[in-house]
Design an enzyme around this catalytic site. Structure first.
Site, short mmCIF file in Angstrom:
data_model
loop_
_atom_site.label_atom_id
_atom_site.label_comp_id
_atom_site.label_asym_id
_atom_site.label_seq_id
_atom_site.Cartn_x
_atom_site.Cartn_y
_atom_site.Cartn_z
N ARG A 20 93.51 -9.56 80.56
CA ARG A 20 92.73 -8.34 80.54
C ARG A 20 91.57 -8.49 81.51
O ARG A 20 90.99 -9.58 81.63
CB ARG A 20 92.16 -8.09 79.13
N GLU A 28 89.76 -0.71 85.15
CA GLU A 28 90.98 -0.15 85.77
C GLU A 28 91.23 1.27 85.29
O GLU A 28 90.87 1.60 84.16
CB GLU A 28 92.19 -1.07 85.48
N HIS A 67 98.23 -3.37 87.22
CA HIS A 67 98.61 -3.62 85.82
C HIS A 67 100.11 -3.37 85.59
O HIS A 67 100.49 -2.47 84.84
CB HIS A 67 97.77 -2.76 84.86
C1 DGY Z 1 100.26 -4.96 77.22
O1 DGY Z 1 101.31 -4.68 76.66
O2 DGY Z 1 99.22 -5.22 76.63
C2 DGY Z 1 100.30 -4.98 78.69
O3 DGY Z 1 99.10 -5.33 79.25
C3 DGY Z 1 100.75 -3.64 79.19
O4 DGY Z 1 101.46 -3.83 80.37
#
Ligand code: DGY
Length: 312
Positions: free
Chosen positions: A231, A260, A278
């Site tokens: 993250r 983002e 992402h």
């Molecule tokens: C999640 O599933 O948390 C991912 O970051 C999304 O792609």
């Protein structure tokens, strides 16, 4: 009365259509004013469908007083008020495991791209620069030292892949993994000093906010490469940009960002940085498996009163 389902934000059109067709889900994002809609109709809904990106805040829970289940698309749940949901007896499901391969693949892809400068070399060729001279030498990947911050399901898959590249692997977790005592490094700074590549695969949220601070980046150093598939909140982005601009960090492969989809523009000009929007789980195959798991969770809740893959 038939349980009613609310979908908070759009996913693929296939997903949205299935959710509306199979569960009569109401699309919150299609309402003129989402808050007004929830104020007027929030009490009608039993089930909320959301995603790692759209989450569900405590304020939204306040407007959904009869909610009994939240089914989320994604493995991260830092955007969902999970503790509050639990306190209210609301079950929360997510989609673990099915995306491990793809996120771990992307982490290794970023490792290789940053070290071997594949994206930068591609720009060099496209810009017609090759005839004027060879591309500068890059860095080797195989046999190097890879540190993992967060040896969960995805971190373990990164470690397995790193084994295929004859890399040495160490990891940092809050606690050592009992099954993998070797390679546990309780001191994050020591791990960063040791590593050639530091891969972040830990959860987001308050416990890991800005875990990767200026001192950690300095410990990784001018030859070190940071890879973030976790993250954006895990990294102090201002410190990261400064370290890259000042040459105190060797490079970075980033799939996630603090704000983002906004990405610090200072990074755009840096050839030692690989930027991705992402896309960790973003393959047809994996997104379909995630979709199926959301529907399976919803079905299990409707049939048996319990979601299949609860956030624990
Ligand atoms: C999640 O599933 O948390 C991912 O970051 C999304 O792609």
């Amino acid at each position: 009365m038939q349980p009613r389902t609310l979908q908070i934000g759009p996913l693929t059109s296939r997903f949205n259509q299935r959710m509306a067709g199979e569960h009569g889900a109401v699309a919150l994002w299609q309402q003129d004013d989402a808050v007004r809609f929830l104020e007027a109709h929030g009490a009608d809904f039993d089930i909320l469908v959301t995603s790692a990106r759209f989450g569900c805040t405590r304020a939204q829970l306040d407007l959904l007083p009869n909610l009994r289940a939240i089914c989320s698309f994604g493995v991260g749940y830092d955007a969902i008020a999970v503790d509050e949901a639990r306190r209210r007896g609301i079950q929360v499901s997510y989609t673990p495991d099915v995306l491990n391969d793809c996120v771990a693949d992307l982490a290794m892809g970023l490792v290789i791209d940053c070290a071997r400068r594949i994206s930068a070399a591609d720009r060099f060729v496209r810009a017609g620069l090759w005839p004027a001279g060879n591309y500068p030498l890059a860095r080797k990947v195989s046999g190097k030292r890879l540190g993992i911050v967060g040896l969960g399901r995805i971190g373990k898959d990164v470690a397995r892949r790193a084994g295929g590249f004859d890399m040495q692997v160490r990891y940092h977790n809050r606690r050592p993994d009992a099954a993998i005592p070797d390679g546990f490094e309780p001191d994050l700074l020591a791990l960063a000093r040791w590593a050639d590549f530091l891969v972040l695969s830990c959860p987001g949220g308050a416990a890991t906010h800005h875990l990767i601070s200026a001192p950690v980046l300095d410990a990784l150093g001018p030859e070190g490469i940071l890879i973030n598939v976790a993250r954006g909140s895990v990294v102090d982005e201002e410190a990261l940009v400064a370290a890259l601009l000042e040459g105190r960090l060797g490079g970075a492969g980033l799939d996630v960002f603090e704000a983002e989809p906004r990405v610090p523009e200072a990074l755009f000009a840096l050839d030692n940085v690989v930027l991705a929007p992402h896309i960790g789980s973003g393959t047809e195959e994996t997104r379909l498996q995630m979709e199926e798991l959301v529907f399976a969770n919803l079905r299990a809740f409707l049939d048996k009163g319990e979601v299949l893959t609860p956030v624990v």
